[in-house]
Scaffold this motif. Sequence first.
Motif, PDB file in Angstrom:
ATOM      1  N   TYR A 257     -17.065 -18.780  43.750  1.00 42.88           N
ATOM      2  CA  TYR A 257     -15.954 -18.807  44.728  1.00 42.88           C
ATOM      3  C   TYR A 257     -16.042 -19.089  46.092  1.00 42.88           C
ATOM      4  O   TYR A 257     -15.596 -19.789  46.684  1.00 42.88           O
TER       5      TYR A 257
ATOM      6  N   ASP B 104      -5.202 -25.718  38.656  1.00 51.26           N
ATOM      7  CA  ASP B 104      -4.753 -24.590  39.191  1.00 51.26           C
ATOM      8  C   ASP B 104      -5.049 -23.337  38.225  1.00 51.26           C
ATOM      9  O   ASP B 104      -4.914 -23.082  37.227  1.00 51.26           O
ATOM     10  N   LEU B 105      -5.143 -22.185  39.122  1.00 50.54           N
ATOM     11  CA  LEU B 105      -5.375 -20.880  38.615  1.00 50.54           C
ATOM     12  C   LEU B 105      -6.557 -20.950  37.756  1.00 50.54           C
ATOM     13  O   LEU B 105      -6.543 -20.022  36.875  1.00 50.54           O
TER      14      LEU B 105
ATOM     15  N   THR C  91      -4.996 -10.974  48.625  1.00 49.85           N
ATOM     16  CA  THR C  91      -5.374 -10.652  47.494  1.00 49.85           C
ATOM     17  C   THR C  91      -5.075 -11.472  46.385  1.00 49.85           C
ATOM     18  O   THR C  91      -4.036 -12.313  46.330  1.00 49.85           O
ATOM     19  N   GLN C  92      -6.046 -11.531  45.174  1.00 46.10           N
ATOM     20  CA  GLN C  92      -5.675 -12.575  44.052  1.00 46.10           C
ATOM     21  C   GLN C  92      -5.444 -14.082  44.605  1.00 46.10           C
ATOM     22  O   GLN C  92      -4.510 -14.696  44.343  1.00 46.10           O
ATOM     23  N   VAL C  93      -6.366 -14.513  45.348  1.00 48.69           N
ATOM     24  CA  VAL C  93      -6.116 -15.739  45.960  1.00 48.69           C
ATOM     25  C   VAL C  93      -6.708 -16.947  44.838  1.00 48.69           C
ATOM     26  O   VAL C  93      -7.967 -16.686  44.511  1.00 48.69           O
ATOM     27  N   GLU C  94      -5.725 -17.788  44.552  1.00 44.68           N
ATOM     28  CA  GLU C  94      -6.194 -19.080  43.781  1.00 44.68           C
ATOM     29  C   GLU C  94      -7.562 -19.712  44.230  1.00 44.68           C
ATOM     30  O   GLU C  94      -7.580 -19.902  45.504  1.00 44.68           O
TER      31      GLU C  94
ATOM     32  N   ARG D 147      -9.323 -16.728  40.399  1.00 43.03           N
ATOM     33  CA  ARG D 147      -8.605 -15.899  41.490  1.00 43.03           C
ATOM     34  C   ARG D 147      -9.793 -14.864  42.165  1.00 43.03           C
ATOM     35  O   ARG D 147     -10.332 -14.158  41.417  1.00 43.03           O
TER      36      ARG D 147
ATOM     37  N   SER E 136     -14.125 -22.181  47.926  1.00 46.46           N
ATOM     38  CA  SER E 136     -13.545 -22.021  49.079  1.00 46.46           C
ATOM     39  C   SER E 136     -14.172 -22.564  50.302  1.00 46.46           C
ATOM     40  O   SER E 136     -13.210 -22.581  51.171  1.00 46.46           O
TER      41      SER E 136
ATOM     42  N   ASP F 190     -10.754 -11.746  44.264  1.00 47.24           N
ATOM     43  CA  ASP F 190      -9.932 -10.407  44.281  1.00 47.24           C
ATOM     44  C   ASP F 190      -9.278 -10.455  45.581  1.00 47.24           C
ATOM     45  O   ASP F 190      -8.255  -9.935  45.954  1.00 47.24           O
TER      46      ASP F 190
END
Length: 123
Positions: free
Chosen positions: A95, A61-62, A47-50, A65, A99, A67
């Motif tokens: 995302y 970074d960040l 969960t809450q994957v950067e 995120r 990713s 979900d």
Amino acid sequence: MEKDELTGRILGVAFRVHTVLGPGLLESVYEIALAHELRKAGLLVATQVEMPVVYDGIRLDLAFRADMIVESTVILELKSVEALAPVHSKQLLNYLRLSGLKTGLLINFNTISLKDQLIRLSN
């Protein structure tokens, strides 16, 4: 497990969470409940994957995120809004691009019928 089987299992769990909790709660409530139920179903859930962004050689970074990521394969983007907007699909597509994953589910829990507020995207 094949991607269609995995997304089917995820959706079955999401429908169960929605049936129990109903619409109108905060997104964070659905996220916690869904992650719990997915884990109970034997699935690996992060969960809450950067989702870092690289801009002009600088890693931001960040920046985002996700979900949830289930089984390191499917990104879940959860919402609890009046209606999904085009920007929500674009967010999930970003995302997926960031990713390198190929499949994402956009689920809006703030609806009477979850089927009406569900989008599956493939990159």
